[in-house]
Design a protein around this motif. Structure first.
Motif, PDB file in Angstrom:
ATOM      1  N   VAL A 185      -1.949 -53.124 -27.667  1.00 25.37           N
ATOM      2  CA  VAL A 185      -1.028 -53.510 -28.734  1.00 25.37           C
ATOM      3  C   VAL A 185      -0.606 -54.954 -28.479  1.00 25.37           C
ATOM      4  O   VAL A 185      -0.849 -55.502 -27.409  1.00 25.37           O
ATOM      5  N   ARG A 186       0.047 -55.553 -29.469  1.00 24.25           N
ATOM      6  CA  ARG A 186       0.444 -56.949 -29.298  1.00 24.25           C
ATOM      7  C   ARG A 186       1.491 -57.096 -28.203  1.00 24.25           C
ATOM      8  O   ARG A 186       2.371 -56.233 -28.042  1.00 24.25           O
ATOM      9  N   LYS A 187       1.403 -58.183 -27.494  1.00 22.21           N
ATOM     10  CA  LYS A 187       2.260 -58.415 -26.344  1.00 22.21           C
ATOM     11  C   LYS A 187       3.711 -58.593 -26.765  1.00 22.21           C
ATOM     12  O   LYS A 187       4.016 -59.296 -27.724  1.00 22.21           O
ATOM     13  N   GLY A 188       4.609 -57.945 -26.037  1.00 19.73           N
ATOM     14  CA  GLY A 188       6.033 -58.101 -26.277  1.00 19.73           C
ATOM     15  C   GLY A 188       6.599 -57.243 -27.394  1.00 19.73           C
ATOM     16  O   GLY A 188       7.792 -57.311 -27.685  1.00 19.73           O
ATOM     17  N   ASP A 189       5.764 -56.414 -28.020  1.00 19.00           N
ATOM     18  CA  ASP A 189       6.231 -55.568 -29.132  1.00 19.00           C
ATOM     19  C   ASP A 189       6.677 -54.215 -28.562  1.00 19.00           C
ATOM     20  O   ASP A 189       5.989 -53.194 -28.685  1.00 19.00           O
ATOM     21  N   GLU A 190       7.837 -54.199 -27.940  1.00 21.73           N
ATOM     22  CA  GLU A 190       8.308 -53.026 -27.211  1.00 21.73           C
ATOM     23  C   GLU A 190       8.563 -51.816 -28.114  1.00 21.73           C
ATOM     24  O   GLU A 190       8.316 -50.676 -27.724  1.00 21.73           O
ATOM     25  N   ALA A 191       9.063 -52.060 -29.317  1.00 18.79           N
ATOM     26  CA  ALA A 191       9.366 -50.946 -30.222  1.00 18.79           C
ATOM     27  C   ALA A 191       8.094 -50.196 -30.608  1.00 18.79           C
ATOM     28  O   ALA A 191       8.064 -48.956 -30.626  1.00 18.79           O
ATOM     29  N   PHE A 192       7.045 -50.935 -30.916  1.00 19.99           N
ATOM     30  CA  PHE A 192       5.780 -50.304 -31.292  1.00 19.99           C
ATOM     31  C   PHE A 192       5.152 -49.611 -30.093  1.00 19.99           C
ATOM     32  O   PHE A 192       4.666 -48.476 -30.199  1.00 19.99           O
ATOM     33  N   LYS A 193       5.173 -50.269 -28.945  1.00 22.33           N
ATOM     34  CA  LYS A 193       4.610 -49.679 -27.725  1.00 22.33           C
ATOM     35  C   LYS A 193       5.320 -48.377 -27.379  1.00 22.33           C
ATOM     36  O   LYS A 193       4.681 -47.416 -26.913  1.00 22.33           O
ATOM     37  N   LYS A 194       6.620 -48.313 -27.611  1.00 22.33           N
ATOM     38  CA  LYS A 194       7.384 -47.100 -27.317  1.00 22.33           C
ATOM     39  C   LYS A 194       6.877 -45.922 -28.147  1.00 22.33           C
ATOM     40  O   LYS A 194       6.741 -44.793 -27.637  1.00 22.33           O
ATOM     41  N   VAL A 195       6.580 -46.161 -29.423  1.00 23.59           N
ATOM     42  CA  VAL A 195       6.066 -45.098 -30.282  1.00 23.59           C
ATOM     43  C   VAL A 195       4.665 -44.675 -29.825  1.00 23.59           C
ATOM     44  O   VAL A 195       4.349 -43.484 -29.773  1.00 23.59           O
TER      45      VAL A 195
END
Length: 302
Positions: free
Chosen positions: A236-246
């Motif tokens: 996933v794109r770097k630094g996109d914590e909200a998306f990575k959490k899902v």
């Protein structure tokens, strides 16, 4: 009676305000998906049995793809988008990272190794698989170890960690190998099967996938001491914590429910398209441990 319309209007206003607040709070990939109503999945065409085309050249299938679809279902719930559209975008070993970085694809689940170098460019989900880098060769070739490759043609796939490892080995040990970098795993195996290379170095699970589609699978063997142990993850794109959490939550839930065992059995212990051959690749202890204790660390960090 006059209060009822007022209360109803207030409730509607609060609901609309809550929806607007949620929309305003969304950032990054989740906002992009919410605004467009579409998620774009990166996939491979020949990473059997992780992400590839089976009998339908328009529909990717595979172990990693099934996990990616679990992520899609989680995003539908997270964003309240039951009619979320799914778009597919083919990637290669060379293009997969740039296409995640520039937003062409929102997530890529295939056969991508999570390593420290790539972590500088993208973020990875928790691990979805663990492999060892080994060799595929003809049983009659007399090759059992990497030391047997001296002076021989060896093929691997461009843009992979195997390419880096075999080139480093060739230089450090002065083995005089002729290393051929093919564009994808299918081309790598074609060069091996046609006799233009004596061995194909790649992740062992992928080698079993290539062997399964050979004209005579029994003529081939996966051999050699693993030169590295690697963990696959979804990019996933770097630094996109909200998306990575899902993404992490969807994969972890699949692990915790035990459904991962069904998915694994489907792709590694049962006949798979396009030739309906069985890879017969039992789940390793390393993968069992990864499923029991999910982590987004690479094998170099575990």
């Amino acid at each position: 009676m006059r209060k009822a319309p007022l209360l109803l209007s207030t409730a509607i206003a609060v609901a609309l305000l809550s929806t607007q607040t949620l929309a305003n709070e969304l950032t990054g990939t989740l906002k992009k998906i919410k605004d467009s109503g579409t998620i774009t999945l990166g996939h491979r065409d020949a990473s059997i049995p992780f992400s590839y085309f089976g009998n339908d050249p328009q529909q990717p299938i595979g172990y990693s793809h099934d996990l990616q679809l679990k992520v899609v279902e989680a995003i539908k719930k997270e964003l309240n988008l039951p009619d979320l559209k799914v778009r597919y975008n083919l990637v290669t070993s060379q293009t997969r990272i740039p296409l995640v970085q520039n937003g062409t694809v929102d997530i890529e689940c295939g056969s991508t190794t999570n390593n420290i170098e790539r972590q500088k460019q993208v973020d990875f989900s928790i691990g979805i698989f663990e492999v060892g880098t080994r060799l595929l060769t003809k049983k009659s070739a007399g090759i059992q170890e990497f030391t047997d490759l001296a002076g021989k043609n060896v093929v691997t796939t461009a843009g992979t960690t195997s390419e880096r490892l075999i080139k480093s080995m060739n230089a450090d040990k002065e083995m005089d190998m002729n290393i051929i970098s093919a564009k994808d795993h299918g081309e790598s195996f074609l060069m091996l099967e046609s006799g233009r290379a004596a061995a194909f170095m790649m992740d062992d699970a992928l080698l079993y996938g290539e062997m399964a589609k050979a004209k005579k699978p029994d003529d081939w063997t996966v051999t050699g001491t693993a030169q590295s142990y690697e963990v696959y993850g979804c990019m996933v794109r770097k630094g996109d914590e909200a998306f990575k959490k899902v993404v992490d939550g969807a994969i972890a839930a699949t692990f915790a429910s035990g459904e991962i065992n069904v998915i694994y059995d489907k792709w590694f212990m049962q006949p798979v398209p396009p030739k309906n051959l069985n890879l017969n690749f039992p789940m390793s202890n390393e993968l069992k441990q990864l499923i029991a204790k999910p982590t987004d660390k690479s094998a170099e960090q575990i």
